[in-house]
Design an enzyme around this catalytic site. Sequence first.
Site, mmCIF file in Angstrom:
data_model
loop_
_atom_site.group_PDB
_atom_site.id
_atom_site.type_symbol
_atom_site.label_atom_id
_atom_site.label_comp_id
_atom_site.label_asym_id
_atom_site.label_seq_id
_atom_site.Cartn_x
_atom_site.Cartn_y
_atom_site.Cartn_z
ATOM 1 N N ASP A 50 -6.529 2.742 3.964
ATOM 2 C CA ASP A 50 -7.296 2.986 2.744
ATOM 3 C C ASP A 50 -6.861 4.295 2.089
ATOM 4 O OD1 ASP A 50 -10.072 2.299 1.241
ATOM 5 O OD2 ASP A 50 -9.951 4.463 1.568
ATOM 6 N N TYR A 55 -6.520 10.912 -3.651
ATOM 7 C CA TYR A 55 -6.125 11.477 -2.349
ATOM 8 C C TYR A 55 -4.725 12.084 -2.399
ATOM 9 C CZ TYR A 55 -9.904 8.442 -0.485
ATOM 10 O OH TYR A 55 -11.084 7.802 -0.233
ATOM 11 N N LYS A 84 -7.350 3.101 -4.982
ATOM 12 C CA LYS A 84 -8.445 3.194 -5.948
ATOM 13 C C LYS A 84 -8.016 3.910 -7.225
ATOM 14 C CE LYS A 84 -11.244 3.957 -1.846
ATOM 15 N NZ LYS A 84 -10.267 4.701 -1.029
ATOM 16 N N HIS A 116 -12.870 3.677 -8.304
ATOM 17 C CA HIS A 116 -13.342 4.644 -7.307
ATOM 18 C C HIS A 116 -14.753 5.169 -7.581
ATOM 19 C CE1 HIS A 116 -11.597 7.832 -4.331
ATOM 20 N NE2 HIS A 116 -12.818 7.494 -4.008
#
Length: 290
Positions: A50, A55, A84, A116
Amino acid sequence: MSSSSATPSVLLNTGVEMPLLGLGTYKMCGAENVYRAVDVSLACGYRAFDSAAVYQNEADLGRALRELLPKYGLTREDVFITSKLGPKDQGEKAMEGALHSLSQLDLGYIDLYLIHWPGTQGLVVADQRNPGNRTQSWATLEALHAQGKLRAIGVSNYTPAHMRELMQSCKVPPTVLQVEFHPRLYQTELRSVCEEYGVCFQAYSSLGRGELVTDPVVIEVAKNCERTPAQVLLRWAVQQGIPVLPKSSNPERIKENGSLFDFKLSDTDMNRLSALDCGHKYCWDSSEVV
């Protein structure tokens, strides 16, 4: 677990299976860190990973998988990749954002792509443009889903109101809702909404940002079944059919978090853990986003 074993999975409304266990990569930075974590995870039987645009590790994750899959006799089809759309790309920039994720991961397609956050970066939570931006983002995800680039599409951090709004306007229903979930946040209404619409309810922050591993009830249940508090918290979710995404770059922790399918919690222990519910959120609260 042997390298060829796969974890149990849940059937999505697209007809595709998604593993109940995935590696969360929030705050996992640096190509070497990501590579090592992916290597250990694949060895321990993890088959889902994930990530997210925010990120900033999509490229590192994609590269690690391309290099490591052959080592374990695996192909792209053997793993399930989630990413996302970032809040900065909500609305008219959604196509650009999603294509950037596809390009960064460079794995041909993304198994599951989520919006997200229900809000838009730069807009206050009460801004009336938020609903329109969400609708525009969803239409973009639907278009890329039709092209096969996003095999499944879904949302994260949506409230019951956001979910109902989406169900009224969408052509393709969401496959997954990923939200904070642990014994102190049982999410009864959201789970009921997901059940009503045939959406898979997926957990993040299963350990309550680490706070729950020191809860006396969790510790006692762990001692009783000779497991760690983290394993008990993750097992509590998967035993209810709820997929989890424990995040760690520590090899021992990754292995420990992956050992969830060779034990079972008693009904009494399950109920004791569920009774900890007090509606407490450790992460972000999206309830104010219109």
